[in-house]
Design an enzyme around this catalytic site. Structure first.
Site, PDB file in Angstrom:
ATOM      1  N   ASN A   1      -0.440  -8.640   2.959  1.00 18.35           N
ATOM      2  CA  ASN A   1       1.004  -8.856   3.032  1.00 18.35           C
ATOM      3  C   ASN A   1       1.371  -9.794   4.179  1.00 18.35           C
ATOM      4  O   ASN A   1       1.767 -10.927   3.957  1.00 18.35           O
ATOM      5  CB  ASN A   1       1.742  -7.515   3.172  1.00 18.35           C
ATOM      6  CG  ASN A   1       3.211  -7.627   2.824  1.00 18.35           C
ATOM      7  OD1 ASN A   1       3.881  -8.576   3.189  1.00 18.35           O
ATOM      8  ND2 ASN A   1       3.724  -6.638   2.104  1.00 18.35           N
ATOM      9  N   ASP A   2       1.204  -9.303   5.413  1.00 19.82           N
ATOM     10  CA  ASP A   2       1.655 -10.077   6.569  1.00 19.82           C
ATOM     11  C   ASP A   2       0.957 -11.428   6.686  1.00 19.82           C
ATOM     12  O   ASP A   2       1.561 -12.398   7.158  1.00 19.82           O
ATOM     13  CB  ASP A   2       1.429  -9.284   7.857  1.00 19.82           C
ATOM     14  CG  ASP A   2       2.222  -7.985   7.873  1.00 19.82           C
ATOM     15  OD1 ASP A   2       3.331  -7.965   7.314  1.00 19.82           O
ATOM     16  OD2 ASP A   2       1.727  -6.988   8.438  1.00 19.82           O
ATOM     17  N   VAL A   3      -0.304 -11.514   6.265  1.00 22.16           N
ATOM     18  CA  VAL A   3      -1.065 -12.753   6.456  1.00 22.16           C
ATOM     19  C   VAL A   3      -0.647 -13.855   5.499  1.00 22.16           C
ATOM     20  O   VAL A   3      -1.119 -14.989   5.616  1.00 22.16           O
ATOM     21  CB  VAL A   3      -2.578 -12.493   6.326  1.00 22.16           C
ATOM     22  CG1 VAL A   3      -3.053 -11.543   7.414  1.00 22.16           C
ATOM     23  CG2 VAL A   3      -2.938 -11.967   4.945  1.00 22.16           C
TER      24      VAL A   3
ATOM     25  N   PHE B   1       1.825  -4.031   7.600  1.00 20.86           N
ATOM     26  CA  PHE B   1       1.619  -3.300   8.848  1.00 20.86           C
ATOM     27  C   PHE B   1       2.639  -3.690   9.909  1.00 20.86           C
ATOM     28  O   PHE B   1       2.966  -2.901  10.787  1.00 20.86           O
ATOM     29  CB  PHE B   1       0.196  -3.570   9.338  1.00 20.86           C
ATOM     30  CG  PHE B   1      -0.325  -2.518  10.274  1.00 20.86           C
ATOM     31  CD1 PHE B   1      -0.140  -1.178  10.027  1.00 20.86           C
ATOM     32  CD2 PHE B   1      -1.027  -2.875  11.417  1.00 20.86           C
ATOM     33  CE1 PHE B   1      -0.635  -0.198  10.875  1.00 20.86           C
ATOM     34  CE2 PHE B   1      -1.527  -1.913  12.285  1.00 20.86           C
ATOM     35  CZ  PHE B   1      -1.322  -0.575  11.998  1.00 20.86           C
ATOM     36  N   ALA B   2       3.159  -4.920   9.825  1.00 17.59           N
ATOM     37  CA  ALA B   2       4.157  -5.360  10.795  1.00 17.59           C
ATOM     38  C   ALA B   2       5.534  -4.786  10.501  1.00 17.59           C
ATOM     39  O   ALA B   2       6.449  -4.913  11.312  1.00 17.59           O
ATOM     40  CB  ALA B   2       4.232  -6.887  10.831  1.00 17.59           C
TER      41      ALA B   2
END
Length: 456
Positions: free
Chosen positions: A382-384, A422-423
């Site tokens: 997700n975040d990446v 996660f962020a």
């Protein structure tokens, strides 16, 4: 005095550690490197028993057996998703052990041995910080406590006061090496370790693990000086240097400074996402529709993430890629430096599934290929791939280099739900018209997708 033969044996062990560290730089030699490093450690333990001939042998052997059994059982049972927690625990144990050894050695330190006293004080303080900080990172990763930053009014003042108090106690210990001063210094170090990690949350936790690993290495090196053991000095220096370099590389991969990662939340930034699922409309599809997109593509890039590890779907993903290869589709894996929960998490996960290492391409190498890619398949990441890292200055991940998945012709997300990464922030790429979501457990979804692809 250490006998000459023992010093030579320690030198051989040190060489084993250096060779092992070098071998770990390549997946092909990593297993051999681990075995060489383990052999060096066993040799060092045997030499220590033979050279020092400890009088209280029974309790030492009992502790050695208990630790060995615990380590073997724990390492074999731990899931790949829990590997970062295991690393955090092992790291914390190393720092705590160094601090305890330094406390025990206080009785041998005299006021006129200034350098030894400084090394002892340093080992106690930093070892305690590493132990307490590692325990908190374990609790965050294991979700025994919130993964979000924990702050409270007065935290900066209390942290600075504790740090200054630790330094003052260290100076006191150097001038007057008493055990009770060392114990007090250790307690202050534990408090500093807790306050150091509490404000860190989200995707920053793996970087803190690396930093604490460097702390442990430094304490082991200092403990080696206190004990007059060259092997500990060499081993600790290797770990400290490697951990420091890794921390810097990971911080660069996140596009932020180490100071911002540690103290950003105290100032009101750093991984303070909402953490709630969105009810905005998205485009979703079934396995059959996605199979058609993949089957008729010329070029596909796979972006693996933590969700792949949670679902233990790496073997099914490999089978899907092999099916695509049999159809003449070019497939690569795009590996972000901080994908998963620790550096190299995805590399290890895919290596476990016998994925050829040549198919794994690092972010800097593959980012230019997304513009010419037909389909990007994001599995549990997700975040990446979140464009907010480029476009939203207020986002906690702003400035972090990401994989340019949004530049591809089509994007397929395999997600269990609409929960953020996660962020703790939304990913606008999920709502892009060229993005399709395939909901469900990754292993179950990939199994259905593979079956559908074989009928296309």
């Amino acid at each position: 005095m250490i006998p000459t033969w023992a010093q030579i044996g320690y030198l051989v062990s040190a060489v084993c550690f250096i060779v092992a560290l070098k071998a770990l730089s390549s997946p092909r030699s990593a297993r051999t490197g681990n075995l060489i490093g383990a052999a060096g450690a066993v040799l060092a333990v045997l030499i220590t028993f033979a050279a020092y001939k400890p009088h209280h042998l029974a309790p030492i052997l009992i502790a050695l057996i208990v630790g060995t059994v615990g380590g073997v059982v724990g390492s074999r049972r731990v899931q790949m998703t829990q590997m970062p927690q295991l690393v955090a625990l092992f790291n914390g144990v190393g720092g705590g052990a160094a601090a305890l050894v330094a406390l025990l050695e206080l009785g041998e330190v005299t006021a006129d041995a200034t350098v030894a006293a400084i090394a002892t004080a340093f080992t106690i303080l930093v070892g305690a910080i590493s132990f307490a900080g590692s325990v908190v990172t374990f609790a965050k990763l294991q979700e025994l406590m919130t993964t979000r930053p924990v702050t409270f009014p007065g935290l900066p003042v209390l942290f600075v006061a504790s740090l200054l108090g630790g330094i003052a106690l260290g100076v006191w210990l150097v001038s007057d090496p008493r055990v009770w001063v060392g114990v007090l210094l250790c307690l202050v170090g534990l408090a500093i370790g807790v306050m150091l990690v509490l404000p860190v949350g989200g995707a920053d936790v793996p970087i803190v693990i690396s930093l604490l690993n460097a702390f442990t290495g430094l304490t082991v090196a200092a403990g080696g000086y206190v004990l007059g053991n060259t092997l500990l000095l060499v081993a600790g220096t290797l770990v400290g240097a490697a951990g420091t370099l890794l921390t810097k590389l990971m911080a660069d991969a996140m596009g932020r400074s180490v100071f911002n990662i540690l103290f950003g939340a105290v100032r009101g930034g750093s991984t303070l996402g909402a953490g709630t699922a969105s009810d905005r409309p998205v485009i979703s599809a079934g396995p059959e529709d996605v199979a058609i997109l993949l089957g008729y593509a010329n070029k596909v890039i796979i972006v693996p993430g933590y969700g792949l590890a949670v679902a233990q779907a790496q073997h099914t993903l490999r089978d899907l890629v092999e099916e695509l290869h049999s159809r003449g589709v070019k497939v690569d894996y795009a590996i972000h430096p901080v994908a998963g929960r620790m550096p190299g998490h995805m590399n290890v996960l895919l290596a476990e599934a016998q994925v050829p290492y040549e198919q794994l391409r690092e972010m800097d190498d593959i980012n230019g290929d997304f513009k010419t890619t037909d389909v990007v398949l994001v599995v549990g990441a997700n975040d990446v791939v979140n464009p907010a890292a480029r476009n939203t200055p207020s986002a906690p991940i702003y400035g972090m280099p990401i994989l340019n998945a949004d530049e591809a012709q089509r994007v397929i997300f395999l997600k269990r739900s609409m929960r953020p990464g996660f962020a703790g922030i939304e990913n606008e790429l999920l709502y892009d018209p060229k993005t399709t979501l395939l909901f469900g457990d990754a292993r179950d979804t990939l199994t259905k997708l593979l079956a559908a692809l074989k009928t296309v």
